[in-house]
Design a protein around this motif. Structure first.
Motif, PDB file in Angstrom:
ATOM      1  N   TYR A  75       0.800  -1.196  -0.075  1.00 19.31           N
ATOM      2  CA  TYR A  75      -0.076   0.231  -0.016  1.00 19.31           C
ATOM      3  C   TYR A  75       0.924   1.252  -0.199  1.00 19.31           C
ATOM      4  CZ  TYR A  75       0.710  -0.339   5.057  1.00 19.31           C
ATOM      5  OH  TYR A  75       1.228  -0.531   6.325  1.00 19.31           O
ATOM      6  N   VAL A  79       2.503   1.493  -7.442  1.00 17.71           N
ATOM      7  CA  VAL A  79       2.112   0.353  -8.421  1.00 17.71           C
ATOM      8  C   VAL A  79       0.595   0.011  -8.124  1.00 17.71           C
ATOM      9  CG1 VAL A  79       4.678   0.043  -8.954  1.00 17.71           C
ATOM     10  CG2 VAL A  79       3.482  -1.345  -7.464  1.00 17.71           C
ATOM     11  N   ASN A  80       0.144  -0.450  -9.232  1.00 17.91           N
ATOM     12  CA  ASN A  80      -1.038  -1.188  -9.041  1.00 17.91           C
ATOM     13  C   ASN A  80      -1.144  -2.550  -9.787  1.00 17.91           C
ATOM     14  OD1 ASN A  80      -2.309   1.953  -8.634  1.00 17.91           O
ATOM     15  ND2 ASN A  80      -2.938   0.077  -7.126  1.00 17.91           N
ATOM     16  N   THR A  81      -2.108  -3.408  -9.422  1.00 21.02           N
ATOM     17  CA  THR A  81      -1.726  -4.730  -9.786  1.00 21.02           C
ATOM     18  C   THR A  81      -3.329  -5.219 -10.442  1.00 21.02           C
ATOM     19  OG1 THR A  81      -0.387  -5.323  -8.359  1.00 21.02           O
ATOM     20  CG2 THR A  81      -1.143  -7.145  -9.487  1.00 21.02           C
ATOM     21  N   PHE A  83      -5.083  -8.570 -11.149  1.00 23.15           N
ATOM     22  CA  PHE A  83      -4.871  -9.953 -10.594  1.00 23.15           C
ATOM     23  C   PHE A  83      -5.515 -10.836 -11.802  1.00 23.15           C
ATOM     24  CE2 PHE A  83      -4.629  -7.434  -6.909  1.00 23.15           C
ATOM     25  CZ  PHE A  83      -3.703  -8.083  -6.269  1.00 23.15           C
ATOM     26  N   SER A  87     -10.063 -10.640  -8.842  1.00 23.70           N
ATOM     27  CA  SER A  87      -9.990 -10.255  -7.375  1.00 23.70           C
ATOM     28  C   SER A  87     -10.824  -8.978  -7.082  1.00 23.70           C
ATOM     29  CB  SER A  87      -8.561 -10.005  -6.801  1.00 23.70           C
ATOM     30  OG  SER A  87      -7.873 -11.274  -6.761  1.00 23.70           O
ATOM     31  N   LEU A  88     -11.977  -8.957  -7.687  1.00 17.95           N
ATOM     32  CA  LEU A  88     -12.967  -7.771  -7.543  1.00 17.95           C
ATOM     33  C   LEU A  88     -13.588  -8.128  -6.222  1.00 17.95           C
ATOM     34  CD1 LEU A  88     -14.658  -7.528 -10.893  1.00 17.95           C
ATOM     35  CD2 LEU A  88     -12.672  -6.247  -9.847  1.00 17.95           C
ATOM     36  N   PHE A  89     -13.813  -7.034  -5.343  1.00 19.57           N
ATOM     37  CA  PHE A  89     -14.510  -7.123  -3.923  1.00 19.57           C
ATOM     38  C   PHE A  89     -15.895  -7.492  -4.230  1.00 19.57           C
ATOM     39  CE2 PHE A  89     -11.365  -3.676  -3.244  1.00 19.57           C
ATOM     40  CZ  PHE A  89     -10.322  -4.600  -2.856  1.00 19.57           C
ATOM     41  N   TYR A 100     -12.588   2.445  -5.085  1.00 21.85           N
ATOM     42  CA  TYR A 100     -11.692   1.867  -3.883  1.00 21.85           C
ATOM     43  C   TYR A 100     -10.682   2.759  -3.503  1.00 21.85           C
ATOM     44  CZ  TYR A 100     -10.151  -1.286  -0.156  1.00 21.85           C
ATOM     45  OH  TYR A 100     -10.119  -1.764   1.025  1.00 21.85           O
ATOM     46  N   GLY A 101      -9.449   2.677  -4.617  1.00 23.13           N
ATOM     47  CA  GLY A 101      -8.316   3.314  -4.253  1.00 23.13           C
ATOM     48  C   GLY A 101      -8.533   4.892  -3.901  1.00 23.13           C
ATOM     49  N   THR A 103     -11.187   6.281  -2.531  1.00 22.18           N
ATOM     50  CA  THR A 103     -11.765   6.411  -1.433  1.00 22.18           C
ATOM     51  C   THR A 103     -10.818   6.189  -0.175  1.00 22.18           C
ATOM     52  OG1 THR A 103     -13.628   4.980  -2.438  1.00 22.18           O
ATOM     53  CG2 THR A 103     -13.972   5.409  -0.256  1.00 22.18           C
ATOM     54  N   ARG A 148      -9.813  -0.462 -12.079  1.00 17.12           N
ATOM     55  CA  ARG A 148      -9.640  -0.108 -10.518  1.00 17.12           C
ATOM     56  C   ARG A 148      -8.441  -0.144 -10.399  1.00 17.12           C
ATOM     57  NH1 ARG A 148     -10.757  -5.303  -6.362  1.00 17.12           N
ATOM     58  NH2 ARG A 148      -8.725  -5.938  -7.477  1.00 17.12           N
ATOM     59  N   ALA A 149      -7.354  -0.620 -11.125  1.00 12.98           N
ATOM     60  CA  ALA A 149      -5.982  -0.375 -10.934  1.00 12.98           C
ATOM     61  C   ALA A 149      -5.466   0.862 -11.634  1.00 12.98           C
ATOM     62  CB  ALA A 149      -5.445  -1.604 -11.544  1.00 12.98           C
ATOM     63  N   ASN A 152      -6.001   4.881 -10.111  1.00 13.83           N
ATOM     64  CA  ASN A 152      -4.951   5.364  -9.380  1.00 13.83           C
ATOM     65  C   ASN A 152      -3.665   6.233 -10.017  1.00 13.83           C
ATOM     66  OD1 ASN A 152      -6.337   4.125  -6.744  1.00 13.83           O
ATOM     67  ND2 ASN A 152      -6.011   2.435  -8.016  1.00 13.83           N
TER      68      ASN A 152
END
Lengths: 357, 294
Positions: A75, A79-81, A83, A87-89, A100-101, A103, A148-149, A152
């Protein structure tokens, strides 16, 4: 001179007694699409996870934008990944997943709304914001994961076989989309795949790994045309590989004695008596009824495979090995069982040094 | 993960398809041994008590009138308080423990689960009485406290509310840990990685990902701990020594020594209504399908 955004210097990773990444050094340039390519278990995903911070390197230095990050938690890294399994919530909507990021970073609500809307439009999912991940198809989930990645604005986007779960058609389409997205945004992509075709299609540069070792780094063309190791020659595209000993060197021409017979290749820095490998692509192989000069590779036509755009011919060689020969047109004079001699233009073949290991 | 998913979907199938064939024996059993006795209790609660402690089958609301007495209100609120406290503490203790177990490799996890289950399998009277021995004025706990100098005179543990709560917690902990474990264990590690990757600290990840995704386990744990601790009377009987009275003890006494079955039945009905109400409120917040185990 482009500047490197991620540097790996002598990075090693050990799981118990298992050395999965060995002395790996790699400079990843700003804005490039770099692919880590290799068979499963070669250490490519582990390398990616070390850049992301999910795995600690056993030794070596990892830098992101010139700053050492080995001691930083995921965190804390820019860098962002994306997957492999998305791996979505599952308890959040598409909107909340993408947001998400932001927030977490406490970006003002209005700005989040604007950026999420923008991002969803970019990955062609406008209007899907209220859906839960369960109600999305594989391709859509993948887009959400990418959005999502990307939202950010990472320095580097790490993608771990992101298209692995998609069917062939969708995968091809996503390959093109991802490549366009990367060009448009100018973000550095580090992409992990075991699919060499995918790597060739998408990458600016490919880093080929095998058994924890970085075998070769280069543009897709370099990797394809001038493989530096036997592994790379065999792994990328189809190839005929010979192991032999240098018999004679005349200028650029090297005569090599192999178990299948005598052949000629073209290169520098080889000494008579030295063991080496020679790689020749099926499309560069030639056959004739008579032996050609500098070659003594007798064989027999085994069978033909019609592939639509190509006809592939398998040849049985004297030492029991099989060579692959391909042409766009079928030569109707050839019959199964015909004795033939194999040759090629020496400059079409690639001489490969026998590696120390 | 996918395997577990397919398991649960076949489970759903089994419930739907040959419904009668499988539900038949269970329904008969439930009607005979749960529904009928329950109806009988409700019936008795509207009857009157005979002079000799027998049930006289004439309609009366006497028992329910008695319930209006503030003594019972106090007992009930005290019982609710104790059950609530037990539930909260079981969750507070059980969650970290369940989390710890769930993140261990399966072999280690099953061993740790055994550790939770062994005391649960020992006879509860024996267990509770050994607690009494441990905590009595001349017992090892007091001896230890005096030896370390934390206190210079024996502390009275037994027959206090605190020891009863402690007893309830040890009794109920497995009911909290097991459902919590099963839902934490399902949590995919990659989701936690994704959260961390997106900039969330471990604390933020816990609040935004881990906790919401393990709600089903928390729901089950609350129901499985709260309801039994509301009704259980052995713990307060033995560790409270009759000084600490909960609704369970009062009901027991009405059916036992006092022999006022209609009042005991009315109290039971009240308990039933309270728990029913709680479950109802509960299901408003939680979807039924989120509650595994229950």
């Amino acid at each position: 001179m482009s500047e490197s955004i991620v540097s790996l210097i002598d990075v090693e990773k050990r799981f118990g007694s298992n050395l999965v990444v060995r002395k790996m050094s790699l400079e990843i340039q700003r804005g490039e699409f770099l692919t880590l390519l290799g068979p499963s278990g070669c250490g490519k995903t582990t390398t990616l996870r070390m850049i992301a911070g999910f795995e600690d390197a056993t030794s070596g230095i990892i830098k992101v934008q010139g700053e050492q990050v080995e001691d930083k938690e995921p965190y804390q890294r820019d860098v962002n990944t994306v997957f492999q399994n998305y791996s979505l919530f599952p308890h959040m909507t598409v909107y909340d997943n993408v947001a998400y990021g932001l927030t977490i970073k406490k970006v003002p609500k209005e700005e989040i709304r604007r950026r999420v809307t923008e991002m969803l439009a970019l990955v062609q999912l406008a209007g899907y914001d209220k859906r839960k991940p369960d109600a999305l198809s594989g391709g859509q989930k993948q887009r959400v994961a990418i959005a999502r990645a990307l939202i950010n604005n990472p320095k580097v986007l790490l993608l771990d076989e992101p298209l692995g779960a998609l069917d062939l058609k969708l995968r091809k389409q996503m390959q093109i989309e991802l490549k366009r997205l990367q060009k448009k945004l100018g973000i550095t992509f580090v992409y992990v795949t075991h699919d060499q075709e995918e790597a060739l299609t998408m990458s600016d540069r490919i880093a080929v790994m095998n058994a924890g070792i970085l075998e070769q780094v280069g543009t897709p063309m370099e990797i394809y045309q001038y493989p530096k190791t036997r592994f790379v020659a065999g792994f990328i595209g189809e190839s005929n590989l010979f192991d032999g000993t240098v018999k004679a060197v005349e200028g650029n021409l090297i005569q090599v004695e192999t178990s299948a017979g005598l052949l000629t290749t073209c290169g520098q820095g080889f000494q008579p008596g030295e063991e080496m490998h020679v790689s020749i692509r099926p499309e560069h192989l030639e056959i004739s009824r008579e032996p050609a000069e500098g070659f003594a590779l007798p064989g027999k036509i085994k069978d033909f495979t019609y592939m639509g755009t190509m006809v592939k011919t398998a040849l049985d060689m004297a030492d029991g090995s099989e060579l692959k020969f391909s042409r766009f047109e079928h030569d109707s004079r050839l019959r199964e069982g015909d004795p033939v001699y194999v040759f090629w233009r020496p400059e079409k073949s690639v001489p490969i040094k026998k590696s120390a290991t | 993960m996918s395997k577990r998913k397919s398991d649960s979907s076949t489970g759903r199938h089994r419930r739907r398809l040959p419904a009668l064939a499988t539900a038949g024996p269970v329904s008969v059993w439930m009607i005979l041994f749960v529904t009928l006795p329950m109806l009988f209790i409700i019936y008795i609660s509207f009857m009157s008590r005979g002079v000799f402690g027998d049930v006289v089958y004439t309609f009366s609301l006497n028992s329910y009138h008695t319930l209006l007495d503030s003594t019972y209100f106090k007992v009930i609120s005290k019982s609710l308080e104790a059950a609530l406290l037990t539930t909260v503490l079981c969750l507070a203790l059980g969650y970290p423990f369940a989390y710890y177990i769930a993140r261990k490799p399966p072999e280690t996890a099953s061993k740790l689960i055994m550790l939770i289950m062994i005391p649960f399998w020992t006879n509860s009277l024996m267990r509770l009485n050994s607690w009494l021995l441990l905590f009595q004025t001349s017992g090892p706990v007091n001896a230890f406290l005096q030896w370390t100098g934390i206190t210079d005179h024996p502390v009275t543990f037994i027959y206090t509310d605190a020891l009863v709560i402690l007893g309830l917690i040890t009794n109920m902990l497995p009911f909290a840990v097991l459902p919590l474990y099963s839902s934490i264990e399902k949590l995919e590690n990659s989701l936690l990685e994704a959260s961390s990757d997106l900039g969330a600290t471990p604390g933020q990840t816990f609040l935004r990902v881990t906790l919401p995704l393990t709600f089903p386990g928390i729901f089950s744990a609350i129901i499985l701990v709260f309801i039994p601790s509301l009704g259980i009377y052995t713990v307060s009987d033995i560790l409270g020594g009759g000084k600490v009275l909960y609704i369970g003890n009062i009901i027991r006494n009405q059916f036992g020594s006092i022999r006022n079955w209609p009042l005991g039945a009315a109290l039971s009905v009240l308990l039933l209504v309270i728990t029913g109400l709680l479950i109802f409120i509960y299901t408003r917040f939680a979807k039924i399908e989120d509650m595994e185990v229950v």
